[in-house]
Write a protein that holds these residues in place. Sequence first.
Motif, PDB file in Angstrom:
ATOM      1  N   TYR A 208     -16.825 -47.536  36.318  1.00 19.33           N
ATOM      2  CA  TYR A 208     -15.537 -46.839  36.285  1.00 19.33           C
ATOM      3  C   TYR A 208     -14.670 -47.319  37.444  1.00 19.33           C
ATOM      4  O   TYR A 208     -15.170 -47.621  38.524  1.00 19.33           O
ATOM      5  CB  TYR A 208     -15.732 -45.322  36.409  1.00 19.33           C
ATOM      6  CG  TYR A 208     -16.467 -44.723  35.244  1.00 19.33           C
ATOM      7  CD1 TYR A 208     -15.783 -44.311  34.114  1.00 19.33           C
ATOM      8  CD2 TYR A 208     -17.841 -44.598  35.263  1.00 19.33           C
ATOM      9  CE1 TYR A 208     -16.450 -43.778  33.031  1.00 19.33           C
ATOM     10  CE2 TYR A 208     -18.524 -44.063  34.177  1.00 19.33           C
ATOM     11  CZ  TYR A 208     -17.828 -43.659  33.071  1.00 19.33           C
ATOM     12  OH  TYR A 208     -18.498 -43.140  32.006  1.00 19.33           O
ATOM     13  N   SER A 209     -13.368 -47.331  37.224  1.00 19.66           N
ATOM     14  CA  SER A 209     -12.416 -47.667  38.283  1.00 19.66           C
ATOM     15  C   SER A 209     -12.054 -46.384  39.023  1.00 19.66           C
ATOM     16  O   SER A 209     -12.251 -45.286  38.493  1.00 19.66           O
ATOM     17  CB  SER A 209     -11.170 -48.303  37.688  1.00 19.66           C
ATOM     18  OG  SER A 209     -10.433 -47.331  36.968  1.00 19.66           O
ATOM     19  N   PRO A 210     -11.490 -46.471  40.237  1.00 25.20           N
ATOM     20  CA  PRO A 210     -11.049 -45.259  40.938  1.00 25.20           C
ATOM     21  C   PRO A 210     -10.075 -44.417  40.118  1.00 25.20           C
ATOM     22  O   PRO A 210     -10.144 -43.191  40.140  1.00 25.20           O
ATOM     23  CB  PRO A 210     -10.390 -45.816  42.204  1.00 25.20           C
ATOM     24  CG  PRO A 210     -11.153 -47.078  42.477  1.00 25.20           C
ATOM     25  CD  PRO A 210     -11.398 -47.657  41.102  1.00 25.20           C
TER      26      PRO A 210
ATOM     27  N   MET B 209     -11.429 -53.076  45.060  1.00 29.98           N
ATOM     28  CA  MET B 209     -11.282 -53.785  46.327  1.00 29.98           C
ATOM     29  C   MET B 209     -11.545 -52.808  47.471  1.00 29.98           C
ATOM     30  O   MET B 209     -11.187 -51.635  47.379  1.00 29.98           O
ATOM     31  CB  MET B 209      -9.867 -54.333  46.456  1.00 29.98           C
ATOM     32  CG  MET B 209      -9.419 -55.187  45.290  1.00 29.98           C
ATOM     33  SD  MET B 209     -10.377 -56.683  45.106  1.00 29.98           S
ATOM     34  CE  MET B 209      -9.641 -57.670  46.355  1.00 29.98           C
ATOM     35  N   VAL B 210     -12.129 -53.315  48.551  1.00 31.27           N
ATOM     36  CA  VAL B 210     -12.303 -52.494  49.750  1.00 31.27           C
ATOM     37  C   VAL B 210     -10.925 -52.404  50.413  1.00 31.27           C
ATOM     38  O   VAL B 210     -10.321 -53.422  50.742  1.00 31.27           O
ATOM     39  CB  VAL B 210     -13.332 -53.113  50.719  1.00 31.27           C
ATOM     40  CG1 VAL B 210     -13.471 -52.251  51.967  1.00 31.27           C
ATOM     41  CG2 VAL B 210     -14.675 -53.278  50.031  1.00 31.27           C
ATOM     42  N   ALA B 211     -10.426 -51.190  50.574  1.00 30.49           N
ATOM     43  CA  ALA B 211      -9.090 -50.991  51.138  1.00 30.49           C
ATOM     44  C   ALA B 211      -9.045 -51.449  52.600  1.00 30.49           C
ATOM     45  O   ALA B 211     -10.004 -51.277  53.349  1.00 30.49           O
ATOM     46  CB  ALA B 211      -8.700 -49.517  51.042  1.00 30.49           C
TER      47      ALA B 211
ATOM     48  N   LYS C 198      -5.213 -46.072  42.567  1.00 33.69           N
ATOM     49  CA  LYS C 198      -5.889 -44.928  43.182  1.00 33.69           C
ATOM     50  C   LYS C 198      -6.957 -45.430  44.152  1.00 33.69           C
ATOM     51  O   LYS C 198      -7.438 -46.551  44.033  1.00 33.69           O
ATOM     52  CB  LYS C 198      -6.561 -44.046  42.123  1.00 33.69           C
ATOM     53  CG  LYS C 198      -5.634 -43.528  41.055  1.00 33.69           C
ATOM     54  CD  LYS C 198      -4.758 -42.433  41.567  1.00 33.69           C
ATOM     55  CE  LYS C 198      -3.940 -41.876  40.397  1.00 33.69           C
ATOM     56  NZ  LYS C 198      -2.903 -41.004  40.780  1.00 33.69           N
ATOM     57  N   THR C 199      -7.330 -44.567  45.098  1.00 34.10           N
ATOM     58  CA  THR C 199      -8.324 -44.924  46.117  1.00 34.10           C
ATOM     59  C   THR C 199      -9.370 -43.822  46.209  1.00 34.10           C
ATOM     60  O   THR C 199      -9.028 -42.646  46.160  1.00 34.10           O
ATOM     61  CB  THR C 199      -7.642 -45.112  47.487  1.00 34.10           C
ATOM     62  OG1 THR C 199      -6.643 -46.131  47.357  1.00 34.10           O
ATOM     63  CG2 THR C 199      -8.631 -45.521  48.549  1.00 34.10           C
ATOM     64  N   ILE C 200     -10.624 -44.235  46.361  1.00 32.94           N
ATOM     65  CA  ILE C 200     -11.733 -43.285  46.475  1.00 32.94           C
ATOM     66  C   ILE C 200     -12.541 -43.617  47.717  1.00 32.94           C
ATOM     67  O   ILE C 200     -12.819 -44.788  48.004  1.00 32.94           O
ATOM     68  CB  ILE C 200     -12.628 -43.354  45.232  1.00 32.94           C
ATOM     69  CG1 ILE C 200     -11.870 -42.758  44.074  1.00 32.94           C
ATOM     70  CG2 ILE C 200     -13.967 -42.683  45.461  1.00 32.94           C
ATOM     71  CD1 ILE C 200     -12.658 -42.257  42.941  1.00 32.94           C
TER      72      ILE C 200
ATOM     73  N   GLN D 283     -22.964 -48.442  43.390  1.00 33.88           N
ATOM     74  CA  GLN D 283     -23.627 -47.550  42.440  1.00 33.88           C
ATOM     75  C   GLN D 283     -24.013 -46.274  43.155  1.00 33.88           C
ATOM     76  O   GLN D 283     -24.512 -46.302  44.277  1.00 33.88           O
ATOM     77  CB  GLN D 283     -24.871 -48.215  41.874  1.00 33.88           C
ATOM     78  CG  GLN D 283     -25.581 -47.358  40.839  1.00 33.88           C
ATOM     79  CD  GLN D 283     -26.687 -48.106  40.141  1.00 33.88           C
ATOM     80  OE1 GLN D 283     -26.541 -49.279  39.827  1.00 33.88           O
ATOM     81  NE2 GLN D 283     -27.783 -47.417  39.890  1.00 33.88           N
ATOM     82  N   GLY D 284     -23.769 -45.143  42.515  1.00 39.55           N
ATOM     83  CA  GLY D 284     -24.095 -43.859  43.118  1.00 39.55           C
ATOM     84  C   GLY D 284     -23.541 -42.727  42.284  1.00 39.55           C
ATOM     85  O   GLY D 284     -23.449 -42.842  41.058  1.00 39.55           O
ATOM     86  N   SER D 285     -23.149 -41.632  42.951  1.00 39.39           N
ATOM     87  CA  SER D 285     -22.641 -40.475  42.214  1.00 39.39           C
ATOM     88  C   SER D 285     -21.409 -39.901  42.905  1.00 39.39           C
ATOM     89  O   SER D 285     -21.210 -40.078  44.102  1.00 39.39           O
ATOM     90  CB  SER D 285     -23.724 -39.411  42.086  1.00 39.39           C
ATOM     91  OG  SER D 285     -24.149 -39.002  43.365  1.00 39.39           O
ATOM     92  N   TRP D 286     -20.615 -39.190  42.150  1.00 41.95           N
ATOM     93  CA  TRP D 286     -19.329 -38.625  42.586  1.00 41.95           C
ATOM     94  C   TRP D 286     -19.465 -37.117  42.643  1.00 41.95           C
ATOM     95  O   TRP D 286     -19.898 -36.486  41.688  1.00 41.95           O
ATOM     96  CB  TRP D 286     -18.275 -39.049  41.577  1.00 41.95           C
ATOM     97  CG  TRP D 286     -16.932 -38.436  41.677  1.00 41.95           C
ATOM     98  CD1 TRP D 286     -16.383 -37.557  40.798  1.00 41.95           C
ATOM     99  CD2 TRP D 286     -15.924 -38.670  42.667  1.00 41.95           C
ATOM    100  NE1 TRP D 286     -15.102 -37.240  41.185  1.00 41.95           N
ATOM    101  CE2 TRP D 286     -14.795 -37.907  42.334  1.00 41.95           C
ATOM    102  CE3 TRP D 286     -15.878 -39.445  43.811  1.00 41.95           C
ATOM    103  CZ2 TRP D 286     -13.637 -37.909  43.093  1.00 41.95           C
ATOM    104  CZ3 TRP D 286     -14.730 -39.449  44.568  1.00 41.95           C
ATOM    105  CH2 TRP D 286     -13.631 -38.691  44.208  1.00 41.95           C
ATOM    106  N   ASP D 287     -19.086 -36.524  43.776  1.00 44.40           N
ATOM    107  CA  ASP D 287     -19.169 -35.066  43.912  1.00 44.40           C
ATOM    108  C   ASP D 287     -17.810 -34.388  43.767  1.00 44.40           C
ATOM    109  O   ASP D 287     -17.680 -33.197  44.007  1.00 44.40           O
ATOM    110  CB  ASP D 287     -19.826 -34.684  45.238  1.00 44.40           C
ATOM    111  CG  ASP D 287     -18.986 -35.042  46.456  1.00 44.40           C
ATOM    112  OD1 ASP D 287     -17.833 -35.493  46.296  1.00 44.40           O
ATOM    113  OD2 ASP D 287     -19.482 -34.873  47.583  1.00 44.40           O
ATOM    114  N   GLY D 288     -16.797 -35.144  43.407  1.00 43.32           N
ATOM    115  CA  GLY D 288     -15.459 -34.595  43.262  1.00 43.32           C
ATOM    116  C   GLY D 288     -14.551 -34.927  44.422  1.00 43.32           C
ATOM    117  O   GLY D 288     -13.340 -34.813  44.322  1.00 43.32           O
ATOM    118  N   ALA D 289     -15.126 -35.346  45.556  1.00 43.97           N
ATOM    119  CA  ALA D 289     -14.334 -35.702  46.735  1.00 43.97           C
ATOM    120  C   ALA D 289     -14.753 -37.055  47.305  1.00 43.97           C
ATOM    121  O   ALA D 289     -13.913 -37.847  47.709  1.00 43.97           O
ATOM    122  CB  ALA D 289     -14.468 -34.629  47.806  1.00 43.97           C
TER     123      ALA D 289
END
Length: 149
Positions: free
Chosen positions: A37-39, A58-60, A82-84, A105-111
């Motif tokens: 997925y993209s940001p 890309m790394v900001a 967008k940036t995450i 690779q990992g998981s997203w907690d909403g923030a």
Amino acid sequence: MTPRRKRMLWVGGALLTLALVTFFVVNAFRENLVFFYSPTQIIAGEAPQGRAFRIGGMVAANSLLRESDGVTMQFAVTDTDKTITVKYKGLLPDLFKEGKGVVAQGSWDGAVFTATEVLAKHDENYMPPEAQEAVNKAHQRAAEKKAAQ
């Protein structure tokens, strides 16, 4: 028991066994499948909650921070729209740099995206096809917004 009934029981047992094996194989495959997925997609809520997936972009610039424990890194991944924020505990690849492509690779907690693995691109011209497509779509959306103004 007649020979026909015996054969039917064998066929029924074989079909039941085949169905169970198919179920377990498909279930194992689904659990180990990791999507990209993209940001922009993550912020839009398209990414799964509580399940591993990959983020790419890309790394900001000026986003790389090392936390006080010395091994936890924080950086931002962007698709130029967008940036995450990504947190990763471990050693980053040698080719990892700000302004360069990355897949985590990992998981997203909403923030915050908590990465378990970080992959850097392998040469200066390569970007994963999914990441390149996400960046291209973000550029296209930005151009459309400018044209609409």
